[in-house]
Design a protein around this motif. Sequence first.
Motif, mmCIF file in Angstrom:
data_model
loop_
_atom_site.group_PDB
_atom_site.id
_atom_site.type_symbol
_atom_site.label_atom_id
_atom_site.label_comp_id
_atom_site.label_asym_id
_atom_site.label_seq_id
_atom_site.Cartn_x
_atom_site.Cartn_y
_atom_site.Cartn_z
ATOM 1 N N ARG A 172 -18.199 46.033 26.174
ATOM 2 C CA ARG A 172 -19.470 45.310 26.268
ATOM 3 C C ARG A 172 -19.288 43.960 26.953
ATOM 4 O O ARG A 172 -18.207 43.371 26.934
ATOM 5 N N ALA A 337 -1.993 41.317 16.151
ATOM 6 C CA ALA A 337 -1.897 41.999 17.448
ATOM 7 C C ALA A 337 -0.848 43.111 17.361
ATOM 8 O O ALA A 337 -1.045 44.226 17.875
ATOM 9 N N VAL A 572 -16.964 37.083 15.540
ATOM 10 C CA VAL A 572 -15.577 36.825 15.173
ATOM 11 C C VAL A 572 -15.384 36.791 13.651
ATOM 12 O O VAL A 572 -14.290 37.035 13.146
HETATM 13 N N1 COA Z 1 -16.361 36.353 22.963
HETATM 14 C C1 COA Z 1 -17.281 37.130 22.363
HETATM 15 N N2 COA Z 1 -17.029 37.971 21.348
HETATM 16 C C2 COA Z 1 -15.760 38.010 20.898
HETATM 17 C C3 COA Z 1 -14.739 37.237 21.456
HETATM 18 C C4 COA Z 1 -15.078 36.379 22.539
HETATM 19 N N3 COA Z 1 -14.168 35.588 23.094
HETATM 20 N N4 COA Z 1 -13.587 37.507 20.819
HETATM 21 C C5 COA Z 1 -13.871 38.427 19.871
HETATM 22 N N5 COA Z 1 -15.188 38.729 19.928
HETATM 23 C C6 COA Z 1 -15.887 39.709 19.090
HETATM 24 C C7 COA Z 1 -15.299 41.073 19.279
HETATM 25 O O1 COA Z 1 -15.917 41.769 20.347
HETATM 26 C C8 COA Z 1 -15.620 41.746 17.944
HETATM 27 O O2 COA Z 1 -16.994 42.102 17.963
HETATM 28 P P1 COA Z 1 -17.527 43.465 17.302
HETATM 29 O O3 COA Z 1 -17.689 43.135 15.862
HETATM 30 O O4 COA Z 1 -18.810 43.693 18.012
HETATM 31 O O5 COA Z 1 -16.502 44.526 17.562
HETATM 32 C C9 COA Z 1 -15.489 40.587 16.950
HETATM 33 O O6 COA Z 1 -15.664 39.388 17.726
HETATM 34 C C10 COA Z 1 -14.138 40.526 16.260
HETATM 35 O O7 COA Z 1 -13.163 40.362 17.284
HETATM 36 P P2 COA Z 1 -11.588 40.496 17.086
HETATM 37 O O8 COA Z 1 -11.165 39.665 15.929
HETATM 38 O O9 COA Z 1 -10.903 40.242 18.383
HETATM 39 O O10 COA Z 1 -11.421 41.969 16.604
HETATM 40 P P3 COA Z 1 -11.299 43.304 17.420
HETATM 41 O O11 COA Z 1 -11.559 44.368 16.421
HETATM 42 O O12 COA Z 1 -12.098 43.283 18.660
HETATM 43 O O13 COA Z 1 -9.737 43.313 17.822
HETATM 44 C C11 COA Z 1 -7.442 42.746 17.390
HETATM 45 C C12 COA Z 1 -8.742 43.316 16.815
HETATM 46 C C13 COA Z 1 -6.389 42.715 16.312
HETATM 47 C C14 COA Z 1 -6.988 43.603 18.531
HETATM 48 C C15 COA Z 1 -7.724 41.315 17.874
HETATM 49 O O14 COA Z 1 -8.209 40.537 16.811
HETATM 50 C C16 COA Z 1 -6.554 40.614 18.500
HETATM 51 O O15 COA Z 1 -6.147 40.855 19.585
HETATM 52 N N6 COA Z 1 -5.998 39.629 17.843
HETATM 53 C C17 COA Z 1 -4.892 38.899 18.421
HETATM 54 C C18 COA Z 1 -4.652 37.690 17.654
HETATM 55 C C19 COA Z 1 -5.195 36.449 18.225
HETATM 56 O O16 COA Z 1 -5.583 36.338 19.351
HETATM 57 N N7 COA Z 1 -5.216 35.430 17.348
HETATM 58 C C20 COA Z 1 -5.640 34.108 17.697
HETATM 59 C C21 COA Z 1 -4.803 33.074 17.029
HETATM 60 S S1 COA Z 1 -3.101 33.141 17.522
#
Ligand code: COA
Length: 633
Positions: A172, A337, A572
């Motif tokens: 998306r 991750a 998030v």
């Molecule tokens: N802009 C808009 N939406 C965002 C976003 C952004 N920058 N980042 C995340 N979101 C949204 C995602 O699309 C998701 O939405 P959904 O509920 O519609 O699916 C929601 O926020 C949760 O995102 P996220 O926590 O990234 O979960 P995920 O299920 O998409 O991915 C992981 C899970 C584990 C793969 C992911 O959290 C990840 O890569 N984490 C790495 C750790 C990290 O970067 N930590 C930061 C501190 S070091």
Amino acid sequence: MPTYEEDYARSLSDPEGFWGQAAEEISWSRKWDRVLNNDNAPFTRWFEGAELNTCYNCLDRHVENGRADQYALIYDSPVTGQVKKFTYAELTELVARFAGGLAKLGISKGDRVIIYMPMVPEAAIAMLACARLGAIHSVVFGGFAASELATRIDDAKPVAIIAGSCGLEPGRIVEYKPLLDKAIELATHKPKNCVILQREQAKAALVGGRDHDWQEVASSSDPVGCVNVAATDPLYVLYTSGTTGVPKGVVRDNGGHAVALKWSMKHVYDVDPGDVFWAASDVGWVVGHSYIVYAPLLHGATTILFEGKPVGTPDAGTFWRVIQDHNVSVLFTAPTAFRAIKQQDPRGELVGNYDLSHFKTLFLAGERADPDTIVWAQDTLKVPVLDHWWQTETGWPMGANCAGYGIKPVKLGSPTHAVAGYDIRIIDEADGATEMPAGEIGSIAVKLPLPPGALPTLWQNDEGFLKSYMSDIPGYYKTGDAGFIDEDGYLFIMARTDDIINVAGHRLSTGGMEEVLAGHPDVAECAVIGVSDKLKGQLPVGFVVLNAGVSRSDADICKELVQLVREKIGPVAAFKEAAVVKRLPKTRSGKILRGIMRKIADNEPYREPATIDDPAILGEITEALSTIGYPKS
Ligand code: COA
Ligand code: AMP
């Protein structure tokens, strides 16, 4: 080079000598009068009297010193299929031009600028351009909703906002511009100018007189030079979750930050100038500020800016591809991750498709690194996997296995030792003063002064700074984490002492979510807890008591609550589960027993508190949890 033990001891016994020496690695336009001024403790000032420019230290200095043609930043974006590489000379030119454009819009030293951007190189360019002008940036993570952005606009009072038209999440397109417009509408403070990076995936409509196209701003001026600022002037403000819905604006100064981050690259991460360093995070978080943008560039390394996820972009081999393609020597990410990768490729077979011979060390932080994940990563990657511990407030690690001194034996579940400058103590929660013996859990605190780089205060909120961190344990900074130090001096971080939870490495306040739920017209009372989750570490679950006379279905109301948190805090928060209960378990004095609710959800043993108002409620909570699938195991 001194040993870890020697340096650590010196950093505490002679902080001025230790950090004064580390500061020689930074270019100053004026040297300091004093390395450390702690006369007005706990408002510590490092390098008072000194002047510098952080952008100069990140870019121009390296161009002048022979790194012009070395890559400074590599943008790797599996979600758009693009890879772009910028040498130090190219990045300097782009930043200097964009800074010129911002200056033309009237932005100057001390002005705040909010940056609301996806993981594109322009996000780093915008941050560095602000630093070049001495303007104070405040990056807001793209996954936050309009009202969270509005809160930050009202607190930071930016003269301008720099935003992307959209972010790309797997499957998306997230249009940022309508969120920005909504946030400005909600906020009392109105920024004069917005600069919009138009991405081809979703071009935004610009508001006449307020919005400007990034490209026009970037081409409107000749490159401009760096404005010197005081070492103690703020470089940025980064908002982080507190115990309420109101985020805390963590201030980072210029001088101490540059010194500490540069020092950390060699001593903590064992990275040399010229090496390729990758922090797989987002510029919206402190990890992104410190280790995607500032530290690698201060050090003359090459940084990777990755727009993608560990899985699904396109598969669980993406991280290995990036490591191979760009010769990454050190990767830093959150354990979540790796849990995501492990879930999709349990035997780590995809690693075999890539050449990881340059890869040296994996660092994990942001949440507790569970032993399973560490062992899996060790077995799969065959490199040291090092947990380390820090916070938005500190800006760089407080506890780490400092690889630059030689890696210490790893104890699973421990980020190893305190890092130089951090005098970490375990304090008895009961009296807020007594130190706990080895092996016993208490509140983790840092004896003052905090080292360079750690927060000097909260944005325009000295009182909040004192109240949040400095008052509970006089003479110490209270981290908000609980843990212990074992007999070998290894530190273990066990839990938070407040209502902050960690969802996929993202720090969130359950108090903030409760404020949103309480705003629903049918909700009389509520509680949000963080329950364990195999992938994300923790997930929020809400409990609500409805107002008398509400006759709509529980399922409909829960759906609305989920939508409300998404709208008010953002996706998030990953708030997807809520249950309606008749009452919440409380002590006789009215305190909600969230800890016990969490234990029921996690299937952990618990003791019924003597002060509980009515023990029968715990049975009701167990039943409500079972309707939404808890406990999971
Ligand atoms: N802009 C808009 N939406 C965002 C976003 C952004 N920058 N980042 C995340 N979101 C949204 C995602 O699309 C998701 O939405 P959904 O509920 O519609 O699916 C929601 O926020 C949760 O995102 P996220 O926590 O990234 O979960 P995920 O299920 O998409 O991915 C992981 C899970 C584990 C793969 C992911 O959290 C990840 O890569 N984490 C790495 C750790 C990290 O970067 N930590 C930061 C501190 S070091
Ligand atoms: P943030 O400010 O978003 O970086 O989150 C900081 C919080 O994340 C800390 O206070 C801890 O609760 C948690 N955290 C960060 N790193 C670790 C770690 N290595 N082990 C355990 N918890 C961690």
